[in-house]
Write a protein that holds these residues in place. Structure first.
Motif, short mmCIF file in Angstrom:
data_model
loop_
_atom_site.label_atom_id
_atom_site.label_comp_id
_atom_site.label_asym_id
_atom_site.label_seq_id
_atom_site.Cartn_x
_atom_site.Cartn_y
_atom_site.Cartn_z
N VAL A 394 0.85 -1.20 0.00
CA VAL A 394 0.00 0.00 0.00
C VAL A 394 0.88 1.25 0.00
O VAL A 394 0.66 2.20 -0.76
CB VAL A 394 -0.94 -0.01 1.23
CG1 VAL A 394 -1.61 1.35 1.40
CG2 VAL A 394 -2.01 -1.08 1.05
N GLN A 395 1.91 1.25 0.86
CA GLN A 395 2.81 2.40 0.90
C GLN A 395 3.57 2.57 -0.41
O GLN A 395 3.79 3.68 -0.88
CB GLN A 395 3.79 2.23 2.06
CG GLN A 395 3.12 2.25 3.42
CD GLN A 395 4.13 2.17 4.55
OE1 GLN A 395 5.33 2.31 4.33
NE2 GLN A 395 3.65 1.97 5.76
N LEU A 396 3.99 1.44 -1.02
CA LEU A 396 4.70 1.53 -2.29
C LEU A 396 3.79 2.05 -3.39
O LEU A 396 4.22 2.82 -4.26
CB LEU A 396 5.25 0.15 -2.66
CG LEU A 396 6.09 0.07 -3.94
CD1 LEU A 396 7.31 0.98 -3.83
CD2 LEU A 396 6.52 -1.35 -4.21
N ALA A 397 2.51 1.63 -3.39
CA ALA A 397 1.58 2.13 -4.39
C ALA A 397 1.34 3.63 -4.21
O ALA A 397 1.24 4.39 -5.18
CB ALA A 397 0.25 1.37 -4.29
N GLU A 398 1.28 4.09 -2.95
CA GLU A 398 1.11 5.53 -2.70
C GLU A 398 2.34 6.31 -3.18
O GLU A 398 2.22 7.44 -3.64
CB GLU A 398 0.91 5.77 -1.21
CG GLU A 398 -0.44 5.26 -0.71
CD GLU A 398 -0.56 5.45 0.80
OE1 GLU A 398 0.42 5.93 1.39
OE2 GLU A 398 -1.61 5.13 1.35
N ALA A 399 3.51 5.69 -3.03
CA ALA A 399 4.74 6.36 -3.47
C ALA A 399 4.94 6.29 -4.97
O ALA A 399 5.93 6.80 -5.49
CB ALA A 399 5.95 5.76 -2.75
N GLY A 400 4.01 5.62 -5.68
CA GLY A 400 4.12 5.54 -7.14
C GLY A 400 5.13 4.53 -7.60
O GLY A 400 5.69 4.68 -8.69
N GLY A 401 5.37 3.48 -6.80
CA GLY A 401 6.39 2.52 -7.16
C GLY A 401 5.88 1.15 -7.51
O GLY A 401 6.65 0.22 -7.66
N GLY A 402 4.59 0.93 -7.61
CA GLY A 402 4.09 -0.40 -7.93
C GLY A 402 2.59 -0.46 -7.80
O GLY A 402 1.92 0.52 -7.45
N THR A 403 2.03 -1.60 -8.07
CA THR A 403 0.60 -1.83 -7.97
C THR A 403 0.29 -2.62 -6.72
O THR A 403 1.11 -3.41 -6.23
CB THR A 403 0.10 -2.62 -9.20
OG1 THR A 403 0.80 -3.86 -9.27
CG2 THR A 403 0.35 -1.82 -10.48
N LEU A 404 -0.86 -2.39 -6.17
CA LEU A 404 -1.27 -3.02 -4.92
C LEU A 404 -1.78 -4.42 -5.19
O LEU A 404 -2.62 -4.64 -6.06
CB LEU A 404 -2.35 -2.17 -4.24
CG LEU A 404 -2.89 -2.73 -2.93
CD1 LEU A 404 -1.77 -2.81 -1.90
CD2 LEU A 404 -4.03 -1.86 -2.40
N GLN A 405 -1.27 -5.41 -4.43
CA GLN A 405 -1.73 -6.79 -4.49
C GLN A 405 -2.13 -7.20 -3.08
O GLN A 405 -1.29 -7.22 -2.18
CB GLN A 405 -0.62 -7.72 -5.01
CG GLN A 405 -0.20 -7.43 -6.44
CD GLN A 405 0.89 -8.36 -6.90
OE1 GLN A 405 1.34 -9.20 -6.14
NE2 GLN A 405 1.28 -8.23 -8.14
N HIS A 406 -3.39 -7.47 -2.91
CA HIS A 406 -3.89 -7.81 -1.58
C HIS A 406 -3.78 -9.32 -1.37
O HIS A 406 -4.12 -10.11 -2.25
CB HIS A 406 -5.35 -7.36 -1.44
CG HIS A 406 -5.90 -7.60 -0.05
ND1 HIS A 406 -5.41 -6.92 1.05
CD2 HIS A 406 -6.86 -8.44 0.38
CE1 HIS A 406 -6.09 -7.33 2.12
NE2 HIS A 406 -6.95 -8.25 1.74
N TYR A 407 -3.28 -9.70 -0.21
CA TYR A 407 -3.13 -11.10 0.12
C TYR A 407 -4.08 -11.41 1.29
O TYR A 407 -3.74 -11.24 2.45
CB TYR A 407 -1.69 -11.41 0.55
CG TYR A 407 -0.71 -11.36 -0.58
CD1 TYR A 407 -0.37 -12.51 -1.28
CD2 TYR A 407 -0.14 -10.15 -0.97
CE1 TYR A 407 0.55 -12.46 -2.32
CE2 TYR A 407 0.75 -10.10 -2.01
CZ TYR A 407 1.08 -11.26 -2.68
OH TYR A 407 1.99 -11.20 -3.70
N PRO A 408 -5.30 -11.89 1.00
CA PRO A 408 -6.23 -12.22 2.08
C PRO A 408 -5.83 -13.51 2.75
O PRO A 408 -5.10 -14.33 2.20
CB PRO A 408 -7.57 -12.37 1.34
CG PRO A 408 -7.19 -12.81 -0.02
CD PRO A 408 -5.88 -12.14 -0.33
#
Length: 500
Positions: A394-408
């Protein structure tokens, strides 16, 4: 240069100062070499250790460190040679030339003082001669007046003549003394300008030439001192090169095989032992295990009781203060480390589950319940790692460095967490299963300090200055849960708000 004494004095002083500066320069260079050699020895000692292996590969690095010690010894020798051959020698010559310069300047000063004293005597004799000559003229005039007077007696005339004769005699003596002093001064002046001063300046010139030659030789010696040690230094470096080229990877591995080859034969195949004879079939294999309905949200809800875990979760609060590029790089490194650890834990969990299945099928091999604590711990570690992975993504996606992948959390870990056979002390999480949803009550108010787009899952956008209700404080992951006046609830970065 007879009239440029001050210029010569300043020039010779500056030459000696230059020689002194060069001595200080070489001394500091020698200190640098000494410090460098000391640091090389410390580095070699730091990485040196006793090697008992007969393998060349294990001994080679120690040989490199030994050569580095020899290299450090050459640098120490260079420092010592510079100090003894240049600094000590030039310092001694510098001290001698300082005294020599002082003596030559004293000679010039003494000659000047003698000439000045002679000139003062000349002026004194000249003034005395002038005074006595005037007195003689006055006495002669007085004698003439006495001779012309009618009333003057013969005795008066004779007395006046004697006085005149005495004054003329004194004037002649002063004249002779003045002439003698003038001749002496002219001789001293000629000697001063044609002999004494040129001789002193000639000596200063020779001293200046020696100083220049010493400085030039010092430059040459500075280079030759290190150049003479280059063959020994090159030997150390060539020895290191030879050590690296002497290693043969294939021979190393073959030598290791020969060293540890036991010669034992591989074991035979394990025969099948059938223990199913006489065992009744299970009453029913169709029983479906119903898991309690667990809301994934409750697993991480603040009202759920969380016990102390032996692993300390890394805090990323300090990453928000880093520059964007550095922050993305650090977040990506943490994500890569967590993914590797998650892969290991997943493989370990799969292996434990397979082993448990084997034990359940054949109790002779082991007790399935003995694996339950390890399975539970592994499941908790996987859940924790997936939570951390989601947080950093989530932090990396906010920083513009990747896409968010949720692991439930998957069903197998929920099954482990809700397994009634696990004692409460072995569980990390305890759950409250309510029929109704909990009613969230604001715990405070806050103001948005920055704009936030809320592009990631579960996040909420906000504008600068917007008033929000604080529903949940930061739990150590850098996020807080807030609610708008419209009722919309979501997560925002803790560093983007200010609690009122």
């Amino acid at each position: 240069l007879d009239d440029q004494h001050d210029v010569i004095e300043r020039h010779t002083q500056s030459g000696l100062e230059l020689l002194e500066r060069y001595v200080k320069f070489v001394r500091e260079r020698a200190e640098i070499e000494q410090t460098y050699a000391k640091q090389l020895r410390s580095l070699s000692k730091k990485y040196s250790r006793r090697v008992d292996s007969t393998l060349i590969n294990q001994q080679s690095f120690q040989d490199v460190l030994n050569q580095l010690n020899d290299y450090a010894a050459q640098r120490e020798q260079l420092s010592e040679n510079m100090t003894l051959n240049i600094c000590v020698e030039l310092s001694r010559n510098l001290q001698e030339m300082r005294q020599e310069r002082k003596n030559h300047l004293c000679e010039v000063k003494k000659a000047q003082q003698n000439l000045e004293s002679s000139f003062k005597l000349l002026e004194t004799s000249k003034k005395r001669f002038e005074k006595e000559w005037r007195e003689a003229e006055k006495a002669n005039q007085q004698t003439e007046r006495v001779q012309q007077e009618v009333s003057a007696t013969k005795a008066d005339v004779e007395k006046a003549k004697q006085n005149t004769h005495l004054r003329v005699h004194l004037a002649d003596e002063c004249k002779n003394e003045y002439a003698s002093q003038l001749q002496r001064y002219n001789q001293e002046q000629s000697s001063f300008y044609h002999s004494e001063i040129p001789s002193a300046y000639k000596k200063l010139q020779e001293m200046e030439e020696r100083q220049i030659r010493l400085l030039a030789d010092g430059y040459v010696q500075f280079s030759e001192t290190e150049k003479n040690l280059l063959p020994d230094i090159n030997k150390c470096l060539d020895a290191i090169i030879s050590t690296g080229r002497s290693i043969n990877e294939k021979q190393e591995t073959l030598a290791l095989i020969e060293q540890y080859r036991s010669g034992a034969a591989p074991p035979a195949d394990v025969e099948f032992e059938d223990y199913s004879q006489g065992v009744k079939a299970a009453a029913s294999d169709n029983t479906t295990t119903h898991l309690p309905k667990v809301r994934i949200k409750q697993l991480f809800h603040k009202k759920n009781k969380v016990l102390t875990h032996t692993h300390t979760q890394p805090s990323a609060a300090d990453l928000s203060r880093l520059p964007p590029d550095q922050r993305r790089r650090r977040l990506q490194e943490k994500i890569d480390d967590i993914q590797k650890e998650l892969q290991r834990e997943t493989e370990q969990s799969e292996a434990l589950m397979k082993m448990k299945g084997v034990y359940e099928q054949n109790s002779q091999l082991g007790d399935p319940s003995s694996l339950q604590p390890q399975i539970t711990q592994t499941a908790h570690d996987i859940a924790r790692l997936r939570g951390e992975l989601n947080k950093y993504q989530v932090q990396l996606a906010e920083a513009g460095g990747g896409t968010l992948q949720h692991y439930p959390a998957s069903s197998e870990y929920i099954t482990v967490l809700s397994d009634p056979s696990v004692s409460p002390s072995e569980n990390i999480y305890e759950y409250e299963f309510d029929e109704d949803f909990d009613i969230d009550v604001p715990i405070g108010q806050c103001t948005a300090l920055y704009d936030f787009d809320g592009g990631s899952e579960g996040a909420m956008s906000m504008q600068v200055g917007e008033q929000l209700s604080l529903m949940q404080e930061d739990q150590g992951d850098g996020w807080v849960r807030v609610q708008r006046a419209s009722g919309h609830v979501g997560y925002v970065p803790a560093s983007y708000i200010q609690i009122i």
